[in-house]
Motif scaffolding. Sequence first.
Motif, PDB file in Angstrom:
ATOM      1  N   GLN A  55      43.139  37.311  43.200  1.00  0.00           N
ATOM      2  CA  GLN A  55      42.072  36.538  43.846  1.00  0.00           C
ATOM      3  C   GLN A  55      42.614  35.203  44.356  1.00  0.00           C
ATOM      4  OE1 GLN A  55      39.433  36.802  40.421  1.00  0.00           O
ATOM      5  NE2 GLN A  55      37.965  38.002  41.628  1.00  0.00           N
ATOM      6  N   ILE A  56      43.470  34.569  43.572  1.00  0.00           N
ATOM      7  CA  ILE A  56      44.091  33.318  44.008  1.00  0.00           C
ATOM      8  C   ILE A  56      44.981  33.579  45.219  1.00  0.00           C
ATOM      9  CG2 ILE A  56      45.750  31.501  43.371  1.00  0.00           C
ATOM     10  CD1 ILE A  56      42.941  31.180  42.154  1.00  0.00           C
ATOM     11  N   TYR A  57      45.736  34.666  45.181  1.00  0.00           N
ATOM     12  CA  TYR A  57      46.596  35.027  46.316  1.00  0.00           C
ATOM     13  C   TYR A  57      45.768  35.143  47.601  1.00  0.00           C
ATOM     14  CZ  TYR A  57      49.180  38.026  49.515  1.00  0.00           C
ATOM     15  OH  TYR A  57      49.751  38.564  50.638  1.00  0.00           O
ATOM     16  N   LEU A  58      44.632  35.834  47.531  1.00  0.00           N
ATOM     17  CA  LEU A  58      43.796  36.001  48.725  1.00  0.00           C
ATOM     18  C   LEU A  58      43.253  34.659  49.215  1.00  0.00           C
ATOM     19  CD1 LEU A  58      41.883  39.259  47.766  1.00  0.00           C
ATOM     20  CD2 LEU A  58      43.758  39.015  49.426  1.00  0.00           C
ATOM     21  N   ASP A  59      42.868  33.782  48.299  1.00  0.00           N
ATOM     22  CA  ASP A  59      42.376  32.456  48.678  1.00  0.00           C
ATOM     23  C   ASP A  59      43.474  31.639  49.364  1.00  0.00           C
ATOM     24  OD1 ASP A  59      39.969  33.133  47.501  1.00  0.00           O
ATOM     25  OD2 ASP A  59      40.181  31.766  45.791  1.00  0.00           O
ATOM     26  N   VAL A  60      44.670  31.652  48.762  1.00  0.00           N
ATOM     27  CA  VAL A  60      45.776  30.864  49.305  1.00  0.00           C
ATOM     28  C   VAL A  60      46.265  31.473  50.618  1.00  0.00           C
ATOM     29  CG1 VAL A  60      48.136  30.066  48.862  1.00  0.00           C
ATOM     30  CG2 VAL A  60      46.440  29.996  47.042  1.00  0.00           C
TER      31      VAL A  60
END
Length: 130
Positions: free
Chosen positions: A28-33
């Motif tokens: 989820q963090i990867y997609l946000d970043v």
Amino acid sequence: MKNRRSTKQRQLIQEAVEKRHDHPTADQIYLDVRAADERISRGTVYRNLGILSASGQISNVKVPAADRFDSRLDRHYHLFCTCCGRVFDAPVSYREEIDAQVENDTGFQISRHRTVFEGLCPDCIKKKEN
């Protein structure tokens, strides 16, 4: 741990964790970043989440299925819904006396304990009742 310089990518990753309060996964963090920097790789995000949690800038919450990340650095407990997989902060105070008791009983020098309560969240209970 060796002193690491701050990078733009690491700062983006830390900010992404801080913006969320739902205990996101690394994916989820990867997609946000990735939305902010399309050149960032999944490996860079995973590696920097590890660096940020090891240095105490974010917390790594270990729950079944996937590690989660939390910007709250105070000692606190978590709730894990075994149905939907969401993670919540538990509304109970950290019990330092448990650390002292285990330290006294075992001779270990205790720095902290982590507790995750598992069960069904109110939303999942409602779904099961309908």
